[in-house]
Write an enzyme that holds these catalytic residues in place. Sequence first.
Site, PDB file in Angstrom:
ATOM      1  CD  GLN A  31      -0.927  -1.051   3.576  1.00 46.92           C
ATOM      2  OE1 GLN A  31      -2.127  -1.232   3.458  1.00 46.92           O
ATOM      3  NE2 GLN A  31      -0.236  -1.537   4.585  1.00 46.92           N
ATOM      4  CG  ASP A  86      -1.810   2.057  14.609  1.00 46.55           C
ATOM      5  OD1 ASP A  86      -1.952   1.752  15.796  1.00 46.55           O
ATOM      6  OD2 ASP A  86      -2.684   1.865  13.748  1.00 46.55           O
ATOM      7  CD  GLU A 106       0.835  -4.105   9.684  1.00 49.14           C
ATOM      8  OE1 GLU A 106      -0.103  -3.740  10.386  1.00 49.14           O
ATOM      9  OE2 GLU A 106       0.795  -4.111   8.422  1.00 49.14           O
ATOM     10  CG  ASP A 137      -1.750 -13.010   5.242  1.00 54.66           C
ATOM     11  OD1 ASP A 137      -2.596 -12.623   6.079  1.00 54.66           O
ATOM     12  OD2 ASP A 137      -2.027 -13.281   4.069  1.00 54.66           O
ATOM     13  N   GLY A 138      -1.653 -12.226   8.753  1.00 51.13           N
ATOM     14  CA  GLY A 138      -2.417 -12.695   9.914  1.00 51.13           C
ATOM     15  C   GLY A 138      -3.288 -13.899   9.585  1.00 51.13           C
ATOM     16  CG  ASP A 155      -5.952  -2.370  14.894  1.00 44.68           C
ATOM     17  OD1 ASP A 155      -6.701  -1.681  14.176  1.00 44.68           O
ATOM     18  OD2 ASP A 155      -5.056  -1.873  15.608  1.00 44.68           O
ATOM     19  CB  SER A 156      -8.192  -5.450   9.488  1.00 45.76           C
ATOM     20  OG  SER A 156      -9.548  -5.097   9.513  1.00 45.76           O
ATOM     21  CB  THR A 157      -6.687  -1.814   6.097  1.00 45.31           C
ATOM     22  OG1 THR A 157      -6.187  -3.113   5.826  1.00 45.31           O
ATOM     23  CG2 THR A 157      -5.505  -0.922   6.381  1.00 45.31           C
ATOM     24  CG  ASP A 158     -11.606   0.737   5.386  1.00 46.45           C
ATOM     25  OD1 ASP A 158     -11.857   0.620   6.596  1.00 46.45           O
ATOM     26  OD2 ASP A 158     -11.450   1.822   4.818  1.00 46.45           O
TER      27      ASP A 158
HETATM   28  N1  SAM Z   1      -5.102   0.959  14.362  1.00 50.12           N
HETATM   29  C1  SAM Z   1      -5.637   1.517  13.165  1.00 50.12           C
HETATM   30  C2  SAM Z   1      -6.653   2.531  13.462  1.00 50.12           C
HETATM   31  O1  SAM Z   1      -6.510   3.262  14.418  1.00 50.12           O
HETATM   32  O2  SAM Z   1      -7.586   2.604  12.691  1.00 50.12           O
HETATM   33  C3  SAM Z   1      -6.210   0.460  12.259  1.00 50.12           C
HETATM   34  C4  SAM Z   1      -5.534   0.296  11.060  1.00 50.12           C
HETATM   35  S1  SAM Z   1      -4.014  -0.594  11.145  1.00 50.12           S
HETATM   36  C5  SAM Z   1      -2.884   0.558  10.520  1.00 50.12           C
HETATM   37  C6  SAM Z   1      -4.359  -1.769   9.899  1.00 50.12           C
HETATM   38  C7  SAM Z   1      -3.183  -2.625   9.494  1.00 50.12           C
HETATM   39  O3  SAM Z   1      -3.651  -3.892   9.039  1.00 50.12           O
HETATM   40  C8  SAM Z   1      -2.360  -2.049   8.350  1.00 50.12           C
HETATM   41  O4  SAM Z   1      -1.120  -1.631   8.838  1.00 50.12           O
HETATM   42  C9  SAM Z   1      -2.250  -3.208   7.343  1.00 50.12           C
HETATM   43  O5  SAM Z   1      -0.962  -3.328   6.785  1.00 50.12           O
HETATM   44  C10 SAM Z   1      -2.617  -4.399   8.226  1.00 50.12           C
HETATM   45  N2  SAM Z   1      -3.110  -5.581   7.511  1.00 50.12           N
HETATM   46  C11 SAM Z   1      -3.977  -5.622   6.468  1.00 50.12           C
HETATM   47  N3  SAM Z   1      -4.169  -6.897   6.078  1.00 50.12           N
HETATM   48  C12 SAM Z   1      -3.412  -7.684   6.899  1.00 50.12           C
HETATM   49  C13 SAM Z   1      -3.198  -9.085   6.999  1.00 50.12           C
HETATM   50  N4  SAM Z   1      -3.792  -9.946   6.160  1.00 50.12           N
HETATM   51  N5  SAM Z   1      -2.367  -9.539   7.970  1.00 50.12           N
HETATM   52  C14 SAM Z   1      -1.754  -8.683   8.836  1.00 50.12           C
HETATM   53  N6  SAM Z   1      -1.923  -7.351   8.774  1.00 50.12           N
HETATM   54  C15 SAM Z   1      -2.744  -6.845   7.828  1.00 50.12           C
END
Ligand code: SAM
Length: 279
Positions: A31, A86, A106, A137-138, A155-158
């Site tokens: 990303q 984060d 992460e 990968d989670g 705690d994922s992205t959309d």
């Molecule tokens: N804590 C944040 C907040 O305050 O909204 C939530 C977003 S956090 C930055 C989301 C993280 O999920 C991202 O850094 C992204 O790289 C990670 N992510 C997405 N898909 C993933 C996966 N399959 N396995 C592990 N991490 C993942």
Amino acid sequence: MEVWFTEDQTKHLRIGCRVREVLFSGQSPFQKVAVLDTVEFGRMLTLDNVIQTNIKDEFVYHEMITHVGLNTHPNPKKVLVIGGGDGGAVREIVKHKGIEKVVHVEIDQMVIDVAKKFFPELSSGFEDPRVEILVDDGIKHVKENKGVYDMIIVDSTDPVGPAVGLFGEEFYRSVFDALTEDGLFVAQTESPFFNSSLITQVTTTISGIYPLNRLFWAVVPTYPGGYWTFTMGSKKHDPLTVELNQGKIAALKTKWYSPEVHRSAFVLQPFVKELLPHK
Ligand code: SAM
């Protein structure tokens, strides 16, 4: 010249923040990662132009995604965080003295690096000796670990890109298997105003897997609609009936979460209740 960051929150809705300075901008294998110094929210992390977190409102999201579950389970010792690069969730988890191990998975090393450099307030928990960080990968991690965790936090992205699989049935089954026999999970599940079908879909899916499922909410000003939901799937413990330890909660020194907020977060407005198949 005024600089503005704009996020397309839906096809027809935008949020804009005035930016003092772009502190970082980079492209990871997953990303586009950026750190902005905004006038209204202070430092802000965006991924693919979507706001993830910021100094002003981050405490709401991070306290709610962690403490509701950690105070529902009577004795959580081993916790997994998926995503959350984060560090905000990990920072809240390590406040709990009884926690013995936090595994943080992460997928994107760049998010972790940026958090360490630009968000020391969020990433401070990474230094705790109980925390193990895995760049992976989670989805794969939960498949490979069975019966290990008392709590799993998603705690994922959309639900786009690498996070799509974090909202699917197969994943919730793997999470179930990765939990101990009285374990529970909490996942962020988006907005009832702008992504209501996701809430229905997740609840429907997990009600076929977990004995207990609960939806709760909080206010996050920078997320679409400002009203944000979290879903809990639990094998045994119910956040509605758990006896809350007032002294333990006071010691967490939270800014949003409290025993009263724990209870009130599960009070759902009629339009939100209607999204749930069984309510
Ligand atoms: N804590 C944040 C907040 O305050 O909204 C939530 C977003 S956090 C930055 C989301 C993280 O999920 C991202 O850094 C992204 O790289 C990670 N992510 C997405 N898909 C993933 C996966 N399959 N396995 C592990 N991490 C993942």
